[in-house]
Design a protein around this motif. Structure first.
Motif, PDB file in Angstrom:
ATOM      1  N   LEU A  76       0.852  -1.192   0.000  1.00 53.07           N
ATOM      2  CA  LEU A  76       0.000   0.000   0.000  1.00 53.07           C
ATOM      3  C   LEU A  76       0.889   1.244   0.000  1.00 53.07           C
ATOM      4  O   LEU A  76       1.540   1.544   0.997  1.00 53.07           O
ATOM      5  CB  LEU A  76      -0.920  -0.032   1.214  1.00 53.07           C
ATOM      6  CG  LEU A  76      -1.833  -1.273   1.285  1.00 53.07           C
ATOM      7  CD1 LEU A  76      -2.518  -1.367   2.638  1.00 53.07           C
ATOM      8  CD2 LEU A  76      -2.860  -1.251   0.161  1.00 53.07           C
ATOM      9  N   ALA A  77       0.913   1.935  -1.142  1.00 49.51           N
ATOM     10  CA  ALA A  77       1.847   3.050  -1.321  1.00 49.51           C
ATOM     11  C   ALA A  77       1.173   4.256  -1.957  1.00 49.51           C
ATOM     12  O   ALA A  77       1.779   4.976  -2.755  1.00 49.51           O
ATOM     13  CB  ALA A  77       3.024   2.586  -2.176  1.00 49.51           C
ATOM     14  N   ALA A  78      -0.093   4.492  -1.613  1.00 52.22           N
ATOM     15  CA  ALA A  78      -0.845   5.593  -2.223  1.00 52.22           C
ATOM     16  C   ALA A  78      -0.916   6.829  -1.337  1.00 52.22           C
ATOM     17  O   ALA A  78      -1.655   7.767  -1.648  1.00 52.22           O
ATOM     18  CB  ALA A  78      -2.256   5.122  -2.585  1.00 52.22           C
ATOM     19  N   GLY A  79      -0.164   6.847  -0.250  1.00 51.35           N
ATOM     20  CA  GLY A  79      -0.166   8.019   0.627  1.00 51.35           C
ATOM     21  C   GLY A  79       0.614   9.173   0.021  1.00 51.35           C
ATOM     22  O   GLY A  79       1.378   9.006  -0.937  1.00 51.35           O
ATOM     23  N   VAL A 110       0.109  -0.428  -4.974  1.00 50.72           N
ATOM     24  CA  VAL A 110      -0.953   0.551  -5.211  1.00 50.72           C
ATOM     25  C   VAL A 110      -0.414   1.927  -4.860  1.00 50.72           C
ATOM     26  O   VAL A 110      -0.061   2.187  -3.708  1.00 50.72           O
ATOM     27  CB  VAL A 110      -2.207   0.251  -4.369  1.00 50.72           C
ATOM     28  CG1 VAL A 110      -3.336   1.216  -4.762  1.00 50.72           C
ATOM     29  CG2 VAL A 110      -2.658  -1.186  -4.535  1.00 50.72           C
ATOM     30  N   THR A 111      -0.347   2.797  -5.849  1.00 48.02           N
ATOM     31  CA  THR A 111       0.111   4.164  -5.624  1.00 48.02           C
ATOM     32  C   THR A 111      -0.985   5.129  -6.076  1.00 48.02           C
ATOM     33  O   THR A 111      -2.131   4.726  -6.272  1.00 48.02           O
ATOM     34  CB  THR A 111       1.444   4.434  -6.355  1.00 48.02           C
ATOM     35  OG1 THR A 111       1.896   5.751  -6.031  1.00 48.02           O
ATOM     36  CG2 THR A 111       1.303   4.302  -7.860  1.00 48.02           C
ATOM     37  N   PHE A 133       6.915   5.370  -9.517  1.00 43.29           N
ATOM     38  CA  PHE A 133       6.860   3.955  -9.147  1.00 43.29           C
ATOM     39  C   PHE A 133       7.050   3.052 -10.363  1.00 43.29           C
ATOM     40  O   PHE A 133       7.702   2.005 -10.272  1.00 43.29           O
ATOM     41  CB  PHE A 133       5.529   3.638  -8.454  1.00 43.29           C
ATOM     42  CG  PHE A 133       5.531   3.945  -6.988  1.00 43.29           C
ATOM     43  CD1 PHE A 133       6.064   3.049  -6.073  1.00 43.29           C
ATOM     44  CD2 PHE A 133       5.014   5.142  -6.514  1.00 43.29           C
ATOM     45  CE1 PHE A 133       6.076   3.324  -4.721  1.00 43.29           C
ATOM     46  CE2 PHE A 133       5.021   5.428  -5.156  1.00 43.29           C
ATOM     47  CZ  PHE A 133       5.549   4.522  -4.249  1.00 43.29           C
ATOM     48  N   GLU A 134       6.481   3.436 -11.500  1.00 48.51           N
ATOM     49  CA  GLU A 134       6.657   2.621 -12.696  1.00 48.51           C
ATOM     50  C   GLU A 134       8.118   2.597 -13.131  1.00 48.51           C
ATOM     51  O   GLU A 134       8.638   1.564 -13.573  1.00 48.51           O
ATOM     52  CB  GLU A 134       5.764   3.139 -13.819  1.00 48.51           C
ATOM     53  CG  GLU A 134       4.289   2.839 -13.573  1.00 48.51           C
ATOM     54  CD  GLU A 134       3.371   3.377 -14.660  1.00 48.51           C
ATOM     55  OE1 GLU A 134       3.798   4.316 -15.384  1.00 48.51           O
ATOM     56  OE2 GLU A 134       2.250   2.859 -14.780  1.00 48.51           O
ATOM     57  N   ASP A 135       8.803   3.736 -12.978  1.00 44.20           N
ATOM     58  CA  ASP A 135      10.231   3.785 -13.291  1.00 44.20           C
ATOM     59  C   ASP A 135      11.017   2.901 -12.325  1.00 44.20           C
ATOM     60  O   ASP A 135      11.898   2.135 -12.740  1.00 44.20           O
ATOM     61  CB  ASP A 135      10.723   5.234 -13.217  1.00 44.20           C
ATOM     62  CG  ASP A 135      12.192   5.352 -13.560  1.00 44.20           C
ATOM     63  OD1 ASP A 135      12.560   5.007 -14.697  1.00 44.20           O
ATOM     64  OD2 ASP A 135      12.983   5.778 -12.696  1.00 44.20           O
ATOM     65  N   TRP A 136      10.683   2.991 -11.031  1.00 44.84           N
ATOM     66  CA  TRP A 136      11.348   2.138 -10.028  1.00 44.84           C
ATOM     67  C   TRP A 136      11.122   0.663 -10.311  1.00 44.84           C
ATOM     68  O   TRP A 136      12.036  -0.165 -10.181  1.00 44.84           O
ATOM     69  CB  TRP A 136      10.816   2.501  -8.631  1.00 44.84           C
ATOM     70  CG  TRP A 136      11.033   1.450  -7.606  1.00 44.84           C
ATOM     71  CD1 TRP A 136      12.174   1.218  -6.895  1.00 44.84           C
ATOM     72  CD2 TRP A 136      10.087   0.457  -7.181  1.00 44.84           C
ATOM     73  NE1 TRP A 136      11.998   0.137  -6.052  1.00 44.84           N
ATOM     74  CE2 TRP A 136      10.735  -0.339  -6.218  1.00 44.84           C
ATOM     75  CE3 TRP A 136       8.767   0.174  -7.525  1.00 44.84           C
ATOM     76  CZ2 TRP A 136      10.094  -1.407  -5.598  1.00 44.84           C
ATOM     77  CZ3 TRP A 136       8.126  -0.884  -6.914  1.00 44.84           C
ATOM     78  CH2 TRP A 136       8.788  -1.669  -5.961  1.00 44.84           C
ATOM     79  N   ILE A 156       2.294  -2.264 -11.034  1.00 43.33           N
ATOM     80  CA  ILE A 156       1.825  -1.029 -10.410  1.00 43.33           C
ATOM     81  C   ILE A 156       0.392  -0.738 -10.832  1.00 43.33           C
ATOM     82  O   ILE A 156       0.018  -0.939 -11.989  1.00 43.33           O
ATOM     83  CB  ILE A 156       2.710   0.172 -10.833  1.00 43.33           C
ATOM     84  CG1 ILE A 156       4.197  -0.120 -10.592  1.00 43.33           C
ATOM     85  CG2 ILE A 156       2.277   1.435 -10.109  1.00 43.33           C
ATOM     86  CD1 ILE A 156       4.576  -0.308  -9.144  1.00 43.33           C
ATOM     87  N   VAL A 157      -0.411  -0.245  -9.896  1.00 44.89           N
ATOM     88  CA  VAL A 157      -1.727   0.283 -10.230  1.00 44.89           C
ATOM     89  C   VAL A 157      -1.913   1.590  -9.461  1.00 44.89           C
ATOM     90  O   VAL A 157      -1.452   1.720  -8.323  1.00 44.89           O
ATOM     91  CB  VAL A 157      -2.860  -0.720  -9.893  1.00 44.89           C
ATOM     92  CG1 VAL A 157      -2.944  -0.994  -8.402  1.00 44.89           C
ATOM     93  CG2 VAL A 157      -4.203  -0.214 -10.409  1.00 44.89           C
ATOM     94  N   SER A 158      -2.545   2.562 -10.094  1.00 41.53           N
ATOM     95  CA  SER A 158      -2.803   3.851  -9.461  1.00 41.53           C
ATOM     96  C   SER A 158      -4.251   3.922  -9.003  1.00 41.53           C
ATOM     97  O   SER A 158      -5.154   3.413  -9.680  1.00 41.53           O
ATOM     98  CB  SER A 158      -2.525   4.991 -10.443  1.00 41.53           C
ATOM     99  OG  SER A 158      -3.031   6.222  -9.955  1.00 41.53           O
ATOM    100  N   ASP A 159      -4.461   4.567  -7.860  1.00 39.31           N
ATOM    101  CA  ASP A 159      -5.834   4.760  -7.387  1.00 39.31           C
ATOM    102  C   ASP A 159      -6.503   5.957  -8.063  1.00 39.31           C
ATOM    103  O   ASP A 159      -7.671   6.262  -7.821  1.00 39.31           O
ATOM    104  CB  ASP A 159      -5.875   4.903  -5.864  1.00 39.31           C
ATOM    105  CG  ASP A 159      -5.245   6.201  -5.350  1.00 39.31           C
ATOM    106  OD1 ASP A 159      -4.781   7.015  -6.170  1.00 39.31           O
ATOM    107  OD2 ASP A 159      -5.224   6.392  -4.112  1.00 39.31           O
ATOM    108  N   GLY A 160      -5.755   6.679  -8.912  1.00 41.60           N
ATOM    109  CA  GLY A 160      -6.321   7.774  -9.680  1.00 41.60           C
ATOM    110  C   GLY A 160      -6.403   9.105  -8.963  1.00 41.60           C
ATOM    111  O   GLY A 160      -6.801  10.107  -9.548  1.00 41.60           O
TER     112      GLY A 160
END
Length: 274
Positions: free
Chosen positions: A6-9, A64-65, A73-76, A85-89
């Motif tokens: 969980l990395a969307a903060g 989740v970012t 994150f996609e580069d990492w 990777i998925v983004s919460d938007g």
């Protein structure tokens, strides 16, 4: 088993501290998502991916970012073959979905039909922590009941109960109650619960039930994954695996402490958390 980090903060406290730091020593942290902060010789989140891969306890790692940090994150992630990777938007802290909704997003987006290890992207553990031993304990419990879940706990100081979710357990280390940030006088337990949970695949449908129940509630009532854990205790068995402690990177002083440990004190870099 699948891992969901969980990395969307948005790291608002840390970034505020970095901007206010007059020394200039931490200017390189400006604009970085907390999981991508350099801790020792690699990014904080990279410690998790290396350990999860070495322990062979999961066959995929999903992160989740948010839309703000997605490109970073996609580069990492290009350095790992097992990370997606998925983004919460979302683009602001005020518009965040909350950790429980992010976990549900990963389950839905990646069509997960497996046990899930949910991990906070700004958290690391002390060197005695072992993914292998935690997974073995989870499997032991599942052999007795397939819908069981496993959480971690460590002993916090009395004055720290107001900062964490506190677990109350029975003699078998089954969780009977979880109190969110209680006063020390409101519980005799000092078992803090960090953001690391092993959820059985049978428990995952409860994410939908929880979020439907909370759909009109303020974000504070559905943000922290510990709130979900507190909610499922009466619906599926949850057990505790004790650990010695954690690093919770919330602000600049906690980041400095964490980085110093990995730079100066970590004994076995290759087997860390394995």
């Amino acid at each position: 088993m699948k891992a969901v980090i969980l990395a969307a903060g948005y790291g608002t406290r840390l970034q505020r501290d970095v901007r206010a730091d007059c020394s200039g020593r931490h200017a390189h942290l400006s604009g970085l998502a907390k999981p991508l902060l350099p801790v020792g010789s690699r990014a904080l989140i990279s410690h998790w991916v290396h350990a999860l891969t070495a322990a062979a306890c999961v066959d995929a790692v999903y992160v989740v970012t948010n839309a703000l940090y997605r490109a970073a994150f996609e580069d990492w992630a290009t350095q790992f073959s097992n990370v997606k990777i998925v983004s919460d938007g979302t683009t602001t802290n005020e518009g965040r979905l909350g950790a429980v909704a992010c976990l549900q997003l990963a389950v839905t987006h990646f069509q997960i039909e497996d046990d899930v290890m949910a991990i906070g992207g700004d958290t690391l553990f002390k060197e005695d922590f072992s993914l292998t031993r935690v997974t073995e304990r989870f499997r032991e419990l599942q052999a007795e009941r397939a819908d069981v879940c496993l959480v971690l706990s460590y002993q916090c100081q009395e004055e720290e109960t107001r900062k964490y979710g506190i677990l109350e357990v029975d003699g078998d280390l089954r969780v009977r109650c979880m109190k969110e940030k209680p006063l020390p006088s409101e519980t005799t337990s000092r078992r803090a619960c960090p953001c690391f949970y092993a959820f059985s695949k049978k428990s995952l449908p409860l994410l939908d039930v929880f979020l439907e129940e909370k759909k009109n509630s303020p974000i504070e009532e559905k943000d922290a994954p510990g709130i979900f854990v507190s909610w499922i205790i009466s619906r599926t068995p949850v057990y505790v695996y004790p650990i010695s402690g954690r690093f919770d990177v919330g602000n600049l002083p906690s980041y400095i402490e964490c980085d110093r440990y990995f730079t100066e004190k970590l004994q076995n870099f290759q087997l860390y958390m394995v």
